[in-house]
Write a protein that holds these residues in place. Structure first.
Motif, short mmCIF file in Angstrom:
data_model
loop_
_atom_site.label_atom_id
_atom_site.label_comp_id
_atom_site.label_asym_id
_atom_site.label_seq_id
_atom_site.Cartn_x
_atom_site.Cartn_y
_atom_site.Cartn_z
N ASP A 81 4.93 20.07 11.14
CA ASP A 81 4.57 21.25 10.34
C ASP A 81 3.41 21.99 11.01
O ASP A 81 3.41 23.22 11.11
CB ASP A 81 4.13 20.85 8.92
CG ASP A 81 5.29 20.35 8.07
OD1 ASP A 81 6.46 20.57 8.46
OD2 ASP A 81 5.02 19.73 7.02
N GLU A 82 2.41 21.22 11.45
CA GLU A 82 1.24 21.84 12.09
C GLU A 82 1.64 22.54 13.38
O GLU A 82 1.19 23.65 13.67
CB GLU A 82 0.17 20.78 12.40
CG GLU A 82 -0.57 20.28 11.18
CD GLU A 82 -1.43 19.04 11.50
OE1 GLU A 82 -1.73 18.31 10.55
OE2 GLU A 82 -1.73 18.80 12.69
N ALA A 99 3.29 25.65 12.60
CA ALA A 99 2.30 26.66 12.17
C ALA A 99 1.55 27.25 13.37
O ALA A 99 1.13 28.40 13.35
CB ALA A 99 1.31 26.04 11.18
N GLN A 100 1.43 26.45 14.43
CA GLN A 100 0.75 26.93 15.65
C GLN A 100 1.69 27.71 16.56
O GLN A 100 1.31 28.10 17.66
CB GLN A 100 0.17 25.75 16.43
CG GLN A 100 -1.03 25.08 15.76
CD GLN A 100 -1.26 23.67 16.30
OE1 GLN A 100 -0.69 23.27 17.34
NE2 GLN A 100 -2.08 22.90 15.60
#
Ligand SMILES: Nc1ncnc2c1ncn2[C@@H]1O[C@H](COP(=O)(O)OP(=O)(O)OP(=O)(O)O)[C@@H](O)[C@H]1O
Ligand SMILES: [Mg+2]
Length: 240
Positions: free
Chosen positions: A194-195, A198-199
């Motif tokens: 997820d991170e 998001a990046q």
């Protein structure tokens, strides 16, 4: 056909077919797959056993060649390449995460993550710096010297993600990345994905688990060698 999206897609498959030959018997595992995945997308590929997911993954990962159609990876035509060029494009463009982690047991986390850069001929201090940064990014900055056997399953998979990312690939390709993990470790790894999404990372994940696929922004369903559903394509564009 006019297209509103003008950036080069990371993945562009058109009419892709894959025929396996066993003796005189032919089997068409992919029967005309069109698939476009843009930079920054997080896509889950689902489908029943034998539907062609691994075949598709092997083609996307430049691990196998296609029988017909075309594949452009980050703008490069992959269809025409031989084994050596495929290996090169694989090293430069793709980070892999497998169900079985595939870490080298005798090497520390840091050394495992440095490996792809050795093939890429990044030297000494820079190699170490980039590997440390990748391990910090997955929350393992304090486990650099641990060998895989000294880490939990979830931590090992995070080392594998760091290794996949250290070369800054255009595409992160994951085949059942949580298949060998307990619930807590699965959540850790999925949170990391997820991170990364998001990046702005581009992620393609193959999974049997609906719960895993729900984390992705787009779900592509494969059946009998065809894409039968794609939540990323407007309904009007899907031929019934
Ligand atoms: N090397 C091969 N030679 C011949 N047939 C193959 C080969 N690899 C796969 N196939 C066939 O192609 C079809 C698709 O296989 P594939 O491994 O892509 O399915 P899958 O969707 O990944 O299934 P699973 O969920 O069980 O992993 C199957 O019918 C399989 O038997
Ligand atoms: Mg498979």
């Amino acid at each position: 056909m006019a297209d509103a999206r003008d950036s080069t897609p990371v993945i562009d498959l058109a009419g892709v077919r894959k025929t396996y030959r066993t003796g005189s018997i032919e089997f068409e595992a992919l029967r005309g797959v069109d698939l476009r995945i843009d930079e920054g997308e997080y896509v889950a590929v689902m489908g029943p056993s034998g539907s062609g997911k691994s075949t598709l993954m092997n083609i996307l990962g430049c691990l196998d060649t296609l029988t017909a159609g075309s594949y452009r990876l980050a703008g490069e035509d992959v269809g025409e390449l031989d084994e050596i060029d495929l290996a090169d494009i694989r090293n430069r463009r793709i980070g892999f995460v497998f169900q079985q982690f595939n870490l080298l047991p005798s090497l520390s986390a840091l050394r495992n993550v440095e490996l792809p850069l050795m093939y890429g001929r990044v030297h000494g201090a820079e190699r170490r710096e980039r590997a440390v940064a990748a391990l910090e990014r997955v929350g393992l900055g304090d486990r650099l010297d641990n060998r895989p056997g000294e880490l939990s399953g979830g931590q090992q998979q995070r080392v594998a993600v760091a290794r996949a990312l250290v070369g800054e690939p255009a595409l992160l390709l994951a085949d059942e990345p949580t298949g060998n993990l307990d619930t807590v470790s699965s959540h850790d790894v999925l949170r990391l994905f997820d991170e990364l999404h998001a990046q702005g990372r581009t992620i393609v994940l193959i999974t049997h688990e609906a719960e895993v696929a729900e984390r992705a922004q787009r779900v592509v369903r494969v059946r009998d060698g065809l894409v039968v559903e794609d939540t990323g394509v407007p309904r009007t564009a899907v031929v019934a």
